[in-house]
Scaffold this active site. Structure first.
Site, PDB file in Angstrom:
ATOM      1  N   ARG A 107      -7.853  -0.353   0.921  1.00  0.00           N
ATOM      2  CA  ARG A 107      -8.401  -1.545   0.266  1.00  0.00           C
ATOM      3  C   ARG A 107      -8.827  -1.232  -1.172  1.00  0.00           C
ATOM      4  NH1 ARG A 107     -12.841  -1.901   4.981  1.00  0.00           N
ATOM      5  NH2 ARG A 107     -11.139  -0.843   6.041  1.00  0.00           N
TER       6      ARG A 107
ATOM      7  N   ASP B 268      -2.610  10.206   3.813  1.00  0.00           N
ATOM      8  CA  ASP B 268      -4.017   9.833   3.958  1.00  0.00           C
ATOM      9  C   ASP B 268      -4.747  10.857   4.829  1.00  0.00           C
ATOM     10  OD1 ASP B 268      -6.454   8.616   4.180  1.00  0.00           O
ATOM     11  OD2 ASP B 268      -5.755   6.918   5.412  1.00  0.00           O
TER      12      ASP B 268
ATOM     13  N   LYS C 174     -10.237  12.919   8.187  1.00  0.00           N
ATOM     14  CA  LYS C 174      -9.776  12.468   9.520  1.00  0.00           C
ATOM     15  C   LYS C 174      -9.738  13.652  10.476  1.00  0.00           C
ATOM     16  CE  LYS C 174      -6.669   8.676   8.173  1.00  0.00           C
ATOM     17  NZ  LYS C 174      -7.408   7.613   8.864  1.00  0.00           N
TER      18      LYS C 174
ATOM     19  N   LYS D 107       0.846  -1.200   0.000  1.00  0.00           N
ATOM     20  CA  LYS D 107       0.000   0.000   0.000  1.00  0.00           C
ATOM     21  C   LYS D 107       0.881   1.249   0.000  1.00  0.00           C
ATOM     22  CE  LYS D 107      -3.306   2.597   2.927  1.00  0.00           C
ATOM     23  NZ  LYS D 107      -4.162   2.588   4.140  1.00  0.00           N
TER      24      LYS D 107
ATOM     25  N   ASP E  33       1.462   6.208   5.731  1.00  0.00           N
ATOM     26  CA  ASP E  33       0.506   5.301   5.102  1.00  0.00           C
ATOM     27  C   ASP E  33       1.057   4.657   3.820  1.00  0.00           C
ATOM     28  OD1 ASP E  33      -1.894   4.070   5.546  1.00  0.00           O
ATOM     29  OD2 ASP E  33      -3.107   5.555   4.490  1.00  0.00           O
TER      30      ASP E  33
ATOM     31  N   GLU F 137      -9.560   3.796   2.133  1.00  0.00           N
ATOM     32  CA  GLU F 137      -9.027   3.912   0.773  1.00  0.00           C
ATOM     33  C   GLU F 137      -7.973   2.864   0.450  1.00  0.00           C
ATOM     34  OE1 GLU F 137      -7.758   5.409   3.264  1.00  0.00           O
ATOM     35  OE2 GLU F 137      -5.636   5.070   2.905  1.00  0.00           O
TER      36      GLU F 137
ATOM     37  N   ASP G 150     -12.291   7.174   3.747  1.00  0.00           N
ATOM     38  CA  ASP G 150     -11.078   6.911   4.533  1.00  0.00           C
ATOM     39  C   ASP G 150     -10.684   5.429   4.502  1.00  0.00           C
ATOM     40  OD1 ASP G 150      -8.928   7.516   6.095  1.00  0.00           O
ATOM     41  OD2 ASP G 150     -10.058   7.754   7.970  1.00  0.00           O
TER      42      ASP G 150
HETATM   43  N1  BES Z   1      -4.361   4.398   6.954  1.00  0.00           N
HETATM   44  C1  BES Z   1      -5.531   4.202   7.704  1.00  0.00           C
HETATM   45  C2  BES Z   1      -5.352   3.190   8.825  1.00  0.00           C
HETATM   46  C3  BES Z   1      -4.611   3.673  10.038  1.00  0.00           C
HETATM   47  C4  BES Z   1      -5.167   4.616  10.878  1.00  0.00           C
HETATM   48  C5  BES Z   1      -3.405   3.127  10.358  1.00  0.00           C
HETATM   49  C6  BES Z   1      -4.485   5.013  11.999  1.00  0.00           C
HETATM   50  C7  BES Z   1      -2.733   3.515  11.501  1.00  0.00           C
HETATM   51  C8  BES Z   1      -3.264   4.465  12.316  1.00  0.00           C
HETATM   52  C9  BES Z   1      -6.653   3.680   6.815  1.00  0.00           C
HETATM   53  O1  BES Z   1      -6.666   4.174   5.530  1.00  0.00           O
HETATM   54  C10 BES Z   1      -7.945   4.106   7.450  1.00  0.00           C
HETATM   55  O2  BES Z   1      -8.165   5.265   7.540  1.00  0.00           O
HETATM   56  N2  BES Z   1      -8.734   3.137   7.881  1.00  0.00           N
HETATM   57  C11 BES Z   1      -9.943   3.409   8.530  1.00  0.00           C
HETATM   58  C12 BES Z   1     -10.969   2.442   8.017  1.00  0.00           C
HETATM   59  C13 BES Z   1     -12.365   2.748   8.467  1.00  0.00           C
HETATM   60  C14 BES Z   1     -12.862   3.999   7.812  1.00  0.00           C
HETATM   61  C15 BES Z   1     -13.246   1.578   8.134  1.00  0.00           C
HETATM   62  C16 BES Z   1      -9.744   3.253  10.032  1.00  0.00           C
HETATM   63  O3  BES Z   1      -9.030   2.341  10.445  1.00  0.00           O
HETATM   64  O4  BES Z   1     -10.249   4.078  10.777  1.00  0.00           O
HETATM   65 ZN    ZN Z   2      -4.897   4.775   4.779  1.00  0.00          ZN
HETATM   66 MN    MN Z   3      -7.696   6.007   5.366  1.00  0.00          MN
END
Ligand code: BES
Ligand code: ZN
Ligand code: MN
Length: 506
Positions: A362, A281, A288, A276, A299, A360, A358
């Site tokens: 996947r 992000d 966020k 990835k 990210d 994104e 968010d």
């Molecule tokens: N890059 C983030 C995941 C992340 C967040 C990793 C904080 C480490 C610390 C990912 O893109 C994301 O934002 N995931 C969301 C998914 C949700 C919207 C289903 C998450 O984990 O909040």
């Molecule tokens: Zn992300």
């Molecule tokens: Mn995200």
């Protein structure tokens, strides 16, 4: 730092410092004993005075020890005799680097590799293991990221602080040729880890998708890889509507970076690593919150781990066929950005309802996973900072592994154990899949709060049905927050070990 393999008597070494181990019981290691004998029992006296208790990773610098040639002796605690674990060994090595970091000792001889180290099964580790792990631990502990700091006018006379040359001492009886191979392997891995750390730590205004592509292309000359970078137009032709959907909110053009290390037999099916590469992000329109958002520059650590692993295996000349696929883009809110409710058509043909922009990672990985089909892979492993939920589940010590094939998951866990870069097997049973049901498309891109890292993996599994596949969620392990904020370079050690095992089997 310069490393070399040596053997010889500790009391005869003419370095700035010799590093020797002592145990909690007051028992001396062989080399500490040799220095004690040469100095009329000086080390024994120091321990008696109570200045050093031998506790694991404690240390004491001694100056001007009589009867020896080195300027200093560094005593390093090895804990209880007969109980030094693999982790403990690394901790002791790191303690030796830290103890000398603020001194003028640059050229040092370490005798710590003579210590008896026990693995999880209580078996003694060999010299090869100790040498390569010493090199990695030393490099890991002495890593600095200061390229973005302004130039301080250094006075010419300023003394260099910390180790610059390290002689790894081995017993005369150890196979010197093997020791040198171990050193080379340790150096190759360290170089991959540092590369991954650097890419992670770079600011997101510099480390863009274009920058990642340039760094990959630069490895063609230095590391003998083949690298291809697919631009937006080509991605459109391939039908990567999901990946392009995420990318459309940013002025930074997306890149699909494809690396090839083909050093195995011609007909050998490749292992494909998919990383990835979200270079920043923001969450997109599902923005966020502001706190700690800077950390979303990390990210792209999945992508960095793929590039780092390629660097390591290239420097090891690993005889295996490996392909890297990195979808790289930025997730930004913009007039053009995708909205919650948008439906995207992925390269696989499956349509995706974007319920949260968010989620994104996947969305870019699913197209990369479909793209990987064309290589007829023996296995595909994707690596991603995919979910905050993974950090809630496992914390910061281990990465999560999900797989559609149990024995692939086991192979990854065991590589993680060997490399001391551990992972844990998470469930991905059928029951979770229905959380991704959508009223308006084939699949939704989020599955609710419950089991968030699992439903993320379930989403990816829909695009990985044609081959053996595993997914590593490294959201908790790829970087550290707080005072020690910085990239860890994980899971480059795990991935490299996995590929080394595969090369041995091939
Ligand atoms: N890059 C983030 C995941 C992340 C967040 C990793 C904080 C480490 C610390 C990912 O893109 C994301 O934002 N995931 C969301 C998914 C949700 C919207 C289903 C998450 O984990 O909040
Ligand atoms: Zn992300
Ligand atoms: Mn995200």
């Amino acid at each position: 730092m310069e490393f070399s393999i040596k053997s010889g008597k500790p009391e005869k070494q003419r370095n700035d410092c010799v590093i020797v181990g002592v145990y909690e019981s007051g028992k001396l290691s062989h080399s500490a004993q040799a220095i004690d004998d040469a100095s009329e029992g000086f080390i024994g006296k120091v321990l008696k005075r109570g200045d050093m208790d031998g506790k694991l990773a404690s240390s004491l610098i001694l100056h001007g020890v009589a009867g020896i040639h080195a300027d200093r002796v560094l005593l390093v605690g090895l804990g209880k005799h007969d109980e030094l674990t693999e982790k403990g060994f690394r901790q002791a090595v790191i303690a030796s680097v830290k103890a000398l970091a603020k001194t003028g000792a640059n050229d040092v001889a370490s005798f710590l590799a003579e210590s008896e180290v026990l693995n999880n099964d209580g078996k003694k580790q060999d010299a090869i293991w100790k040498i390569s792990h010493m090199v990695e631990a030393v490099n890991d502990a002495s890593y600095r990221f200061d390229v973005m700091k302004g130039k301080k006018d250094k006075s010419e006379k300023e003394v260099i602080k910390g180790i610059t040359k390290l002689e790894v001492h081995v017993a005369e009886s150890d196979d010197n040729q093997q020791a040198k191979i171990a050193l080379k392997q340790g150096l190759a891995l360290s170089s991959g880890v540092s590369f991954a750390k650097d890419l992670g730590n770079l600011p997101p205004n510099i480390c863009t998708p274009t920058y990642l592509a340039e760094r990959a292309l630069a490895m063609v000359k230095t590391h003998g890889l083949t690298v291809e970078v697919l631009e937006r137009e080509e991605l459109k032709k391939l039908g990567m509507g999901s990946f392009l959907g995420v990318a459309q909110g940013s002025v930074q053009p997306p890149k699909l970076i494809v690396l090839k290390h083909f050093h195995g037999k011609k007909d050998q099916k490749p292992v494909v690593l998919v990383g990835k590469g979200i270079t920043f992000d923001t969450g997109g329109i599902s923005l966020k919150p502001g706190a700690d958002m800077d950390e979303m520059k990390y990210d792209m650590c999945g992508a960095a781990s793929v590039l780092g692993t390629f660097k390591a295996i290239a420097e090891m000349d690993l005889p295996l066929n490996v392909i890297g696929v990195i979808p790289a883009c930025e997730n930004m809110p913009d007039a053009d950005a995708i909205r919650p409710g948008d439906v995207l058509t992925s390269m696989s043909g499956q349509t995706i309802e974007v319920l949260n922009t968010d989620a994104e990672g996947r969305l870019i990985l699913c197209d990369a996973l479909t793209y990987a089909e064309k290589f007829e892979p023996s296995a595909v492993i994707d690596i991603a900072t995919l979910t905050g939920a993974c950090v809630i589940a496992l914390g910061h010590h281990v990465s999560a592994v999900f797989s559609n094939q149990d024995c692939l998951a086991k192979e990854i866990l065991s590589a993680g154990e060997d490399a001391l870069d551990r992972a844990w097997h998470m469930p991905m049973w059928e029951e979770y899949q229905s959380q991704l049901d959508s009223n308006f498309a084939d699949i939704a891109n989020i599955g609710g709060r419950a089991g968030g890292s699992i439903t993320a993996a379930c989403f990816l599994s829909r695009f990985a049905q044609k081959y053996h596949w595993a997914h590593l969620d490294i959201a908790g392990t790829a970087w550290k927050s707080g005072k020690e904020k910085g990239s860890t370079g994980r899971p480059v050690p795990l991935l490299t070990q996995f590929l080394k095992h595969r090369a041995e089997k091939a």
